[in-house]
Design a protein around this motif. Structure first.
Motif, PDB file in Angstrom:
ATOM      1  N   TRP A 184       0.832  -1.196   0.000  1.00  0.00           N
ATOM      2  CA  TRP A 184       0.000   0.000   0.000  1.00  0.00           C
ATOM      3  C   TRP A 184       0.871   1.253   0.000  1.00  0.00           C
ATOM      4  O   TRP A 184       0.542   2.245  -0.651  1.00  0.00           O
ATOM      5  CB  TRP A 184      -0.933   0.008   1.212  1.00  0.00           C
TER       6      TRP A 184
ATOM      7  N   ARG B 188      -9.103   3.883  -0.627  1.00  0.00           N
ATOM      8  CA  ARG B 188      -9.824   3.247   0.463  1.00  0.00           C
ATOM      9  C   ARG B 188      -9.112   3.464   1.787  1.00  0.00           C
ATOM     10  O   ARG B 188      -7.969   3.893   1.823  1.00  0.00           O
ATOM     11  CB  ARG B 188     -10.032   1.770   0.173  1.00  0.00           C
TER      12      ARG B 188
ATOM     13  N   LYS C 157      -7.861   1.403   3.955  1.00  0.00           N
ATOM     14  CA  LYS C 157      -6.658   0.593   4.147  1.00  0.00           C
ATOM     15  C   LYS C 157      -5.455   1.226   3.460  1.00  0.00           C
ATOM     16  O   LYS C 157      -4.359   1.275   4.016  1.00  0.00           O
ATOM     17  CB  LYS C 157      -6.890  -0.822   3.629  1.00  0.00           C
TER      18      LYS C 157
ATOM     19  N   GLU D 138     -16.131   5.043   6.742  1.00  0.00           N
ATOM     20  CA  GLU D 138     -16.293   4.114   5.620  1.00  0.00           C
ATOM     21  C   GLU D 138     -16.504   4.916   4.333  1.00  0.00           C
ATOM     22  O   GLU D 138     -17.177   5.945   4.340  1.00  0.00           O
ATOM     23  CB  GLU D 138     -17.505   3.222   5.874  1.00  0.00           C
TER      24      GLU D 138
ATOM     25  N   ASP E  96     -15.956   2.549  -7.017  1.00  0.00           N
ATOM     26  CA  ASP E  96     -15.674   2.062  -5.668  1.00  0.00           C
ATOM     27  C   ASP E  96     -14.411   1.192  -5.685  1.00  0.00           C
ATOM     28  O   ASP E  96     -14.364   0.186  -6.387  1.00  0.00           O
ATOM     29  CB  ASP E  96     -16.868   1.247  -5.165  1.00  0.00           C
TER      30      ASP E  96
ATOM     31  N   LYS F 100     -13.413  -0.795  -3.491  1.00  0.00           N
ATOM     32  CA  LYS F 100     -13.666  -2.072  -2.820  1.00  0.00           C
ATOM     33  C   LYS F 100     -14.711  -2.904  -3.551  1.00  0.00           C
ATOM     34  O   LYS F 100     -15.165  -3.914  -3.028  1.00  0.00           O
ATOM     35  CB  LYS F 100     -14.116  -1.826  -1.385  1.00  0.00           C
TER      36      LYS F 100
ATOM     37  N   ALA G 196     -14.579  -4.989  -6.039  1.00  0.00           N
ATOM     38  CA  ALA G 196     -14.187  -6.372  -6.313  1.00  0.00           C
ATOM     39  C   ALA G 196     -14.324  -7.229  -5.054  1.00  0.00           C
ATOM     40  O   ALA G 196     -14.744  -8.383  -5.130  1.00  0.00           O
ATOM     41  CB  ALA G 196     -12.764  -6.423  -6.834  1.00  0.00           C
ATOM     42  N   GLU G 197     -13.995  -6.674  -3.902  1.00  0.00           N
ATOM     43  CA  GLU G 197     -14.122  -7.417  -2.644  1.00  0.00           C
ATOM     44  C   GLU G 197     -15.576  -7.654  -2.274  1.00  0.00           C
ATOM     45  O   GLU G 197     -15.901  -8.633  -1.622  1.00  0.00           O
ATOM     46  CB  GLU G 197     -13.445  -6.661  -1.509  1.00  0.00           C
ATOM     47  N   ARG G 198     -16.431  -6.752  -2.669  1.00  0.00           N
ATOM     48  CA  ARG G 198     -17.854  -6.888  -2.351  1.00  0.00           C
ATOM     49  C   ARG G 198     -18.578  -7.767  -3.363  1.00  0.00           C
ATOM     50  O   ARG G 198     -19.779  -7.953  -3.273  1.00  0.00           O
ATOM     51  CB  ARG G 198     -18.519  -5.510  -2.332  1.00  0.00           C
ATOM     52  N   GLY G 199     -17.851  -8.270  -4.363  1.00  0.00           N
ATOM     53  CA  GLY G 199     -18.479  -9.094  -5.391  1.00  0.00           C
ATOM     54  C   GLY G 199     -19.245  -8.280  -6.393  1.00  0.00           C
ATOM     55  O   GLY G 199     -20.200  -8.746  -6.988  1.00  0.00           O
ATOM     56  N   GLN G 200     -18.836  -7.033  -6.576  1.00  0.00           N
ATOM     57  CA  GLN G 200     -19.529  -6.147  -7.502  1.00  0.00           C
ATOM     58  C   GLN G 200     -18.645  -5.852  -8.706  1.00  0.00           C
ATOM     59  O   GLN G 200     -18.545  -4.736  -9.151  1.00  0.00           O
ATOM     60  CB  GLN G 200     -19.911  -4.849  -6.804  1.00  0.00           C
TER      61      GLN G 200
END
Length: 141
Positions: free
Chosen positions: A3, A19, A21, A106, A117, A119, A121-125
């Motif tokens: 990061w 994000r 992180k 958030e 967004d 994130k 890919a992490e949310r399955g979007q």
């Protein structure tokens, strides 16, 4: 560490979103490197001035100034705020605390005016997923 390197690669990118992180890992590594360089400055005797600042740590601070501003602006974009919100740090005492609160929030779920967004890919979007963006040229599922 990835990061930290990622933020340095985007050293002058002020658009898009970062994000939580990405921002906080950069801050963490930045603090660790600054402490180590201050110790090195004290050991080798390259400190100067009444504040006991070191030459090496000062050079490092200048080197990461633009990446720090960039990731701060991108962090504000992730919370759907203008990048100008980083100037809240200039308010004595409370400005720094207020910025920490804003940076710890958030990010906006889904796309906002500053980009997609980070994130998703992490949310399955991802592409073709329900709630995610359509791949260019293809309808949503």
């Amino acid at each position: 560490m990835q990061w930290y390197i990622e933020v340095l690669k985007k050293y002058a990118v002020f658009d898009g979103r970062a994000r939580r992180k990405e921002y906080w890992m950069f801050v963490l590594f930045n603090v660790i490197v600054s402490i180590i360089l201050s110790i090195v400055d004290n050991v080798i005797g390259t400190t100067y001035g009444a504040a006991n600042s070191g030459v090496i740590s000062s050079i490092y601070s200048l080197a990461v100034l633009l990446p720090s501003i960039g990731v701060g602006i991108r962090r504000m974009h992730d919370t759907n705020r203008s990048g100008w919100w980083i100037l809240i740090n200039l308010i004595p005492c409370v400005g720094f605390i207020w910025f920490i609160v804003l940076a710890a929030q958030e990010g906006t779920v889904g796309d906002n005016q500053h980009g997609p967004d980070p994130k998703a890919a992490e949310r399955g979007q991802g592409f073709g997923q329900p709630g995610g963006p359509a791949e260019p040229g293809y309808p949503t599922v």
